[in-house]
Enzyme design. Structure first.
Site, PDB file in Angstrom:
ATOM      1  N   GLU A   1       5.004  39.995  -9.933  1.00  0.00           N
ATOM      2  CA  GLU A   1       3.544  39.824 -10.335  1.00  0.00           C
ATOM      3  C   GLU A   1       2.671  41.072 -10.637  1.00  0.00           C
ATOM      4  OE1 GLU A   1       1.210  37.237  -7.465  1.00  0.00           O
ATOM      5  OE2 GLU A   1      -0.491  38.676  -7.464  1.00  0.00           O
TER       6      GLU A   1
ATOM      7  N   LYS B   1       1.824  25.233  -4.524  1.00  0.00           N
ATOM      8  CA  LYS B   1       0.447  24.692  -3.920  1.00  0.00           C
ATOM      9  C   LYS B   1       0.726  23.138  -3.973  1.00  0.00           C
ATOM     10  CE  LYS B   1      -2.135  28.709  -5.250  1.00  0.00           C
ATOM     11  NZ  LYS B   1      -3.173  29.355  -6.312  1.00  0.00           N
TER      12      LYS B   1
ATOM     13  N   LYS C   1       4.805  39.747  -4.912  1.00  0.00           N
ATOM     14  CA  LYS C   1       3.507  39.843  -5.276  1.00  0.00           C
ATOM     15  C   LYS C   1       2.701  41.171  -4.639  1.00  0.00           C
ATOM     16  CE  LYS C   1       3.062  34.638  -4.891  1.00  0.00           C
ATOM     17  NZ  LYS C   1       2.136  33.835  -4.822  1.00  0.00           N
TER      18      LYS C   1
ATOM     19  N   ARG D   1       0.722  -1.239   0.099  1.00  0.00           N
ATOM     20  CA  ARG D   1       0.123  -0.006   0.159  1.00  0.00           C
ATOM     21  C   ARG D   1       0.892   1.293  -0.050  1.00  0.00           C
ATOM     22  NH1 ARG D   1      -3.034   2.178  -2.536  1.00  0.00           N
ATOM     23  NH2 ARG D   1      -3.631   0.236  -2.831  1.00  0.00           N
TER      24      ARG D   1
ATOM     25  N   ASP E   1      -1.137  38.135 -13.843  1.00  0.00           N
ATOM     26  CA  ASP E   1      -2.080  37.504 -12.905  1.00  0.00           C
ATOM     27  C   ASP E   1      -3.364  37.396 -13.494  1.00  0.00           C
ATOM     28  OD1 ASP E   1      -2.676  36.029 -10.730  1.00  0.00           O
ATOM     29  OD2 ASP E   1      -3.376  37.788  -9.689  1.00  0.00           O
TER      30      ASP E   1
END
Lengths: 294, 294, 294, 294, 294, 294
Positions: free
Chosen positions: C204, C142, C174, C107, C225
C-alpha cells in the site's frame, strides 16, 4: 454410507468426520480454484487407483468417503480390499463419476490411502520376518496426532496387533509411575485397586530383578524394555506361563527375527506408525473420448 | 496462551484445537488410568526434552500447548527454538510442574515434536544438498490429513518453502485439467479469467513442446514433471526470465543436487511430508528427592 | 448433495455446515412451534421464490440446502441461476415438498438468498459503471464474520473479482507493517524472503514518492490508498507494465467511473460486502386446493 | 474472560465461539503472512479505535475478545460503552499490546464492531423518529445467518426491542399456517393447545375482518401486515386494550413516524438487521518511538 | 432423514447431532470389538423392540436415527408412536437390516428410548392423577445436561407441558433476583423494561403478602413456592383471572391431586426429568434360519 | 483450570466441553434474561451448596467449571470432596463471586452435581449392602447418552467399579454374537484371534452347560445372566479360580446381598446409571448487606 461392503472396517461416523476435515483442509472457503475454472460441472471421468510399488492396501473406506462426499454418485469399485497385497502397477480400485469430484477429492483420497497402506506395508514386513515364532507384532501410542484409530487399523490390515488404544483403556506402568508410587509392588497394587475388571495391567521392567519383582504381583503382561536377546531369553524362561511378555526397544527389520526367537509374546514397534514411508499410490484417469479421437 | 514467545509460529487457535483433539484421542472419557492410579494429584516433577539423534527442531508450540492444557502452571523453557539444530542428546526444553500433567501429556507432546522435527530434519537435509544453487526446496499437498498447516510449518522450520496450501489459494493446472479444458492455452485462459489478481497460476508440462506452449501464455510458474536433468537444463534455457520453474518427480537426496544445478527455481519433494521418519525425542524425568536419597 | 447442478459453486461441505448452523440458530431445541402446532406432518405445499425488485441472484445452493436438510424430498427447481439477472417479480426457483419443511426452512433460505443476492446486485452495479475500462471491481476483507467465503462468492456472481481471501493466502503490506519493518524496502524484502513462490505480494502506498520506492522492489501489485483521480493518473503512468495497480478509498457509484478511467487495474470496494442492502426476495406459496375452492 | 466489565452483554461462551470462528476464517492454517514476515514477535503497539462518522456503538465485547484471543495481555480500555453515541472522530476504545496481535486481529475486531454498530445506529435513527409515541421499534428474523444473537443485541444497544429470537421461543401464526390449519380460529386454538404457558402467541392479519376474527381468540399480539396508516388507526381503535398491535411492512425512516402515531405498540423493521450499512470505524495506530524521532 | 413420519417430532438436525455423539461415545476409535470379531459384514438380522413393563413411548426418532447411522438400509417400523401407551411385553417397533448395525446400535437406541420413555411414563402418571382439574403438569430446568430438548419433548409425549426452555426464552424472577433488584416491584419493572413483547414474565412468591405485591405489577404468571394446600387455595382466590398460578415444591404422586384441586393452573414437577426411572425396553432378535433348523 | 485440586478426577478437557455445552443449552443466544435485567454487572454474592438429604458427593469438578466459565474469578471452596458422604443439610462447597455468574450458572452446576451425586449415592447403597463379600458392584453401558464418562466416574465415587467403557475397549460376547458366530467356542476363538493382548474377553452364559462350554475356552470373565442364587452358587463352584464371574439381572437392593454371598466377583447393576434419582442439592445465597439491614 453403509459399511456392509467392508468386512474389516473403521467406525463410519469417525471416517466421515476425519475425511470431511481433510477435505475442508484442502478446499478452504474458495474450493478447488483450478478444477472449477477448467472443468465443466457436468463433465464425467473415470480412472484406476493403482500402486506404483508393491505393498499392502489399507484405507479404502476413507478414499471411498472422500469421493462420495464431493460426488455422491461416484462409483468406487474395489479390486483389492484392505489387507490385500498389491503388486507394482496393480489396480486397487476403479472410480467413475463427476470429473470435478474425482479431481478435487483425488489428493485427499490418495493421502489417506498412501499413508495407511504405508503403515500396513511396513507392518507386513515385520510380520513376515517373525513368521513361525509365537511373537505378534504390535504397535504403540507413537502415532500421528488425530489419526490414531486409522493408523491402528492399518496395523491390523498389515497383520499386526494393537497395543492399548490410549491412556484410557489399559494400564501400562512405566518407570516414572513406579518411582511416584514408591516401587513396582505399590504401583501394581494401586493399579489393581483402581482398575475395572475389564482392564488389563502391564508393567515395564528394565532388569531381571525387576522382572522377578513384577511377576510376584501377577500382571497381565510385562514390557521388557531395551533388553538384549540374551536377557530376553532368560526373561522368557522366568516368566513362562505367568505373564505375557512384550519386547520393546531396538527393534528393526534386521533385529526383529532374533528377538522373536527368544519366545516373547509380543514385539512392539513404534516405527510402524511414526516412521512408515508412504506407499506410492496414484489415480490414473482414463483418456476421454476427445482424447481418444486425437 | 501468548505467541509472543515464538518468533516463528502457527496460529494459536489452530494449535489449541489440534492439541486438544490429540489429547482427547489419548485420554478418552476415562483419562490416564495408570497415572491417576499411581501418582498423587499434588506430586510435582521436572525433566528435559532431549533428542536421541541429531536433527532440526519443530513443534515446540504444540508440545508447550499439550502440557499447558493439562497443567496450566507447567513451566516450559525452550533451549533450542524451532528451526534450530540439535545434536544427539541435546536438550530442547525443560519442563517442570504437576507430575500428572507431565506424564499424561508426555506422549502427545512428543508425538507432535517428533513428527514435525522429523519433517524439519529431512527438509534441512535437502536444503543443505542444494546450498549454493538458486533452487528452493518446496513441499507438496502430499501431507498427513488434518496436519497440513503444521507440516508446512515444519518444512519452513527446516529451511524449505511452501508450495500452495491447498486447492483454494493458487492455481496449479495439471494434465487432466488440460484435457478437460481442451488444451494448455484454453486451460490457462480459463484460469486467468476466473482468478483473483492475488492468485498465482502454475501449469504442469511434461515435454519441451508443452513448455513452449505454456510460456506463450505467461503463467507465473511452470512445473516440469519427471524430466531428465538434460531436459531440465534445456527448459531452464528456454524459460529464462519468463516464468519460475519447478522440478518435480524422481527427487531424492542422491539426485537433488544435480537437479538443482540445472538452474530450476524450485524442487518439490513429496517425501518431506509423506515419508519423513520421526526424529527420536524423549522426555527424561529428573530423579525425585526420594530417588536421590537412595 | 451433488454440486453437479451448479456450474458456479461453493464447496458443498462448507455450505452444509453453514446452513446447518443457520437452521440450528432458528430452530433451537424446541423447533418451529408454530408450524408443528398448525401444519400436519404429511401436508405438502409448493411455491415460487420470487424477487420483489430487480437484481442479480446469488446463493441458490444455500437455499436448496436449507430446504433439503429439513425435507430431503423437497424439489428445488432453479429458474435463474446464480449470476443471472432477475426482474421485479421474476421467479428465481420453484419449490415443492413437505409443507412443514418449506415453512420451517423458508426464512433461513431467504436470509441467505437475500443477503448474497444483495451483494451480487450491488457488485453488478459497480461492474456496469466501469464497463469498457480495464478496471476490475474487487472486494475486501471487510466481510461479515463467518460468511466471508459466501460473500466473496456473491461478489463473483455479480461479476466482481476477489481480493485475497484472508491473511493467509497473499501478502498485503500496509503502513503499520512498513513502520514495523523499517521502510517499504525492508518490508518488501522481508515479505519476499518468507513468501511461497505461489503467494503474491502487494504493498500500500499513499504518495507518488512511496509509489516510486515500491516499484523499485517489483511487487506484484500496489494499492493506491485514497488518491485523487489526478494522482491515480500519474501513478498509472509511472507504473505502466511494472505492477498491477489497485485504487482504494473514496469509491462509490458516483466516483467509480472516473477512477476506472484513470487506467487502474482494480478498484476495491468495501461496501460490496459490508453495506449492501438485502435484495428483497420472498417465497409465495401456491394456493392449496382448499383455498382454490373458496 | 469476565463479563463483569459489560453491564449490557452477550453470553461470553457464544462470543468466544463466534470470534474464534471469525479469526480462523481470516487466519486459515498459515496465519497472517504479512505481519509474521514484517513485525517482530516482541514488538508492541498501541492505538485508538475511532469512528469516522457519528453513530451508536455496539460490539465491544467481540472486539475485545478478538484481541484477547491473539494477545492475552492486550489492554482494551473502553471509552464509549455499547449503546453510547459516538461523534465523528470520537474515540471508542484504546488498545495496547503485542503489535502482531493488534495487527492480526484488527480487521476481525473492526468487522464485528462496524457491523453491529451499523445496526445500532440505524435502530437509533428509527427509535429517535418515534420518540414520544407508544411505539417500540422491534427487529425481525431477517438476520444474517449465524449472527442473529449478536444482531438482536445490537438492536437493543440502539434502543430497539427484540421480536422472537427464532422459531422456538414464541408462536407467530402467518397466512400459510392459517391456510394449513383451516382458518384463524383453528390455527389459534391449535397453537394454544400446544403452547407452554411461557410462550406468547401472535397472529398475522391483513384486513380488519381478520383482525376481528383474531381478537375473538385473544392472542397476546397481532401483526398488522402492510396496512395503510388509516387502517392501522382503525385497527388500534378496535384492539384497544385487547392485544398488543405490531405494524409491519412499508416501514422506512420517512414513514415510521406516521405509523407510530397511529398508536400501535410495536413497529417491526427488517432493515435493521438485513440492510444496515456498516458504521465506519477504524483502528489508528499511534506513531512508534522510531516514527516520532523521524 | 425425513421427519414426515413423525407427527410429533424433535428438530432432525438436533437429533442427528446428539445421536452421532452418543454413538461416538460407545464406539470410540476402535468400534464394536465384539461384533466386528464375531458377526460377518453381510449378515442380516431382525427383531422387535418391546417394553418389559407398561409405560408411555418416547424417543423413536432417536432410536431410528441410531440404527440409520450405522446401517442406512435398516427398516424401522413403528408399532406404537411416541405418546402411545405400551403394555408389558408390547411391541414398539420392528427392526430389520444389517446384523452388525443392529447389534452395534442396539444399546444406544435403547438408552435413548428407555430414558425418554421413562420420563413420558412418569409424566403420564402425574397427568392421570390431575385429570378433571384445570392443572397442567409442567417440567422444570432440572434436566440432564445436554438432553434438555429431548427430555422436554418426552414430557410433552407424556401429556405434560413445558415450562421455559432455558434462561433465554422467558423471565422467571426468583428470590435472589428480587433481593438484587430491591424488591418485587422493582424487579418486575426492570424485567418489563428489558423484555421483548414476546417474552412472558413470571415471578416467584413465598407468602400471600408477596402474592399481593406481585399481582399489583401484573406478571403473566406467579410461582407459588412451597405453599400448603390451604395457602394455595387462598392464592387462587386472590389471583383469579389476574395471572396464571404455578404450584411448586413438595409435589409427588401422593400430593399432586390435592394441589391440583386448589385450582392452580400449573404444577411443576422437577422429578419428571431429574428422577424418572428408565422404562425397561429391550431388543429381541428373532431366531435366525440357522437357529430355527436346530 | 488445573486439576491439581482433585485427587479423583475426570479429564479436564472433557469436563470443559460438556459444561460449555450444558451452559449453552441453558443460555441460548440471548443469555439469562432475568438476571441481566435485575442484577447489576458488578454485584457480588456468596452462598453455600448444601445437600437437602444424605448422600455421596460426585461432580464438584463440573460445578466448579460451570461457575468458572461464567465468572473466572469465582471462588469455589470444597468442603466435602467427591466420594465423601454428606448429611442432610451438610455443606458441600462455598461459592463467592459475581452475582450474575453465580445466578446464571447455578442450575447447570446443580444439575450436574445432583445427577452425579444421585448415582454415587445409589452406588454406595449397593456397595454397603455387599460389604464383607468378595463382590464388587459394577456399572453397565446403560448410561445417559453423552454423559457416560461422567456417570462411570460417579459410580467410582460411590465405591463401585466400572465395567467396560464402551464397545471399543473390551469384548463382551452376548447371545446374538454366539448365534452369529456359530457357538460359544467359535465366538470365543474369533474374539481371541482379533483381540489386542490388552483387551479382556467376557462371555455371557445363561445355563450351567453354557458355563462349562465357556470355561473350556478360558475367557477372562463370564457373565451369568439372570441366574437364581442357587445356580450362581453352583457356577461359583465350577468356575473357582478359572474366570471372574459377574452376576447380572434381577439385582436390586433387596436381592443384592444374597447374590453377593454366592461368591461371585462382580454384580452389575444397570439402575446405578439409568434409574438413580437425583440427590437433592441446592445453592443457598447468603443474605446481602442490604438484606441484613432490613
Amino acid at each position: 454410507m453403509s459399511t456392509e461392503r467392508f468386512e474389516m472396517c473403521l467406525p463410519d461416523l469417525l471416517v466421515e468426520q476425519i475425511v470431511a476435515d481433510a477435505l475442508a483442509e484442502d478446499l478452504g472457503g474458495a474450493g478447488d480454484l483450478t478444477t472449477n475454472a477448467t472443468v465443466p460441472a457436468q463433465a464425467r471421468a473415470s480412472g484406476v487407483i493403482a500402486a506404483r510399488k508393491a505393498g499392502v492396501v489399507a484405507g479404502l473406506q476413507l478414499a471411498d468417503a472422500a469421493f462420495q462426499m464431493l460426488g455422491p454418485e461416484v462409483d468406487f469399485d474395489i479390486a483389492i480390499p484392505d489387507g490385500g497385497s498389491v503388486a507394482p502397477g496393480g489396480v486397487i480400485a476403479h472410480v467413475d463419476g463427476s470429473a470435478r469430484a474425482l479431481l478435487t477429492a483425488e489428493r485427499t483420497a490418495l493421502n489417506f490411502l498412501g499413508h495407511l497402506s504405508g503403515i500396513a506395508t511396513l507392518t507386513r514386513a515385520y510380520v513376515d520376518k517373525v513368521k513361525g515364532t509365537r511373537a505378534k507384532i504390535v504397535d504403540t501410542r507413537k502415532t500421528t496426532p488425530g489419526l490414531r484409530a486409522l493408523e491402528k487399523y492399518a496395523v491390523r490390515a498389515g497383520g499386526g496387533f494393537n497395543h492399548r488404544q490410549g491412556l484410557f483403556d489399559a494400564i501400562l506402568i512405566k518407570d516414572n509411575h513406579i518411582v511416584a508410587a514408591g516401587g513396582v509392588g505399590r504401583a501394581l497394587a494401586q493399579a489393581r485397586a483402581h482398575a475395572s475388571h475389564m482392564v488389563k495391567i502391564e508393567v515395564e521392567v528394565t532388569s531381571l530383578e525387576e522382572l522377578d519383582e513384577a511377576l510376584a504381583y501377577e500382571p497381565d503382561a510385562i514390557l521388557l524394555d531395551n533388553m538384549s536377546v540374551a536377557m530376553l531369553k532368560t526373561a522368557v524362561e522366568k516368566a513362562h506361563g505367568k505373564a505375557l511378555l512384550e519386547a520393546s526397544g531396538g527393534v528393526n527389520l534386521d533385529t526383529v527375527r532374533a528377538i522373536a526367537e527368544t519366545g516373547v509374546d509380543m514385539i512392539s514397534v513404534g516405527a510402524l506408525t511414526h516412521s512408515a514411508p508412504v506407499l506410492d499410490i496414484g489415480l490414473d484417469f482414463e483418456p476421454t473420448a476427445k482424447d481418444k479421437s486425437a
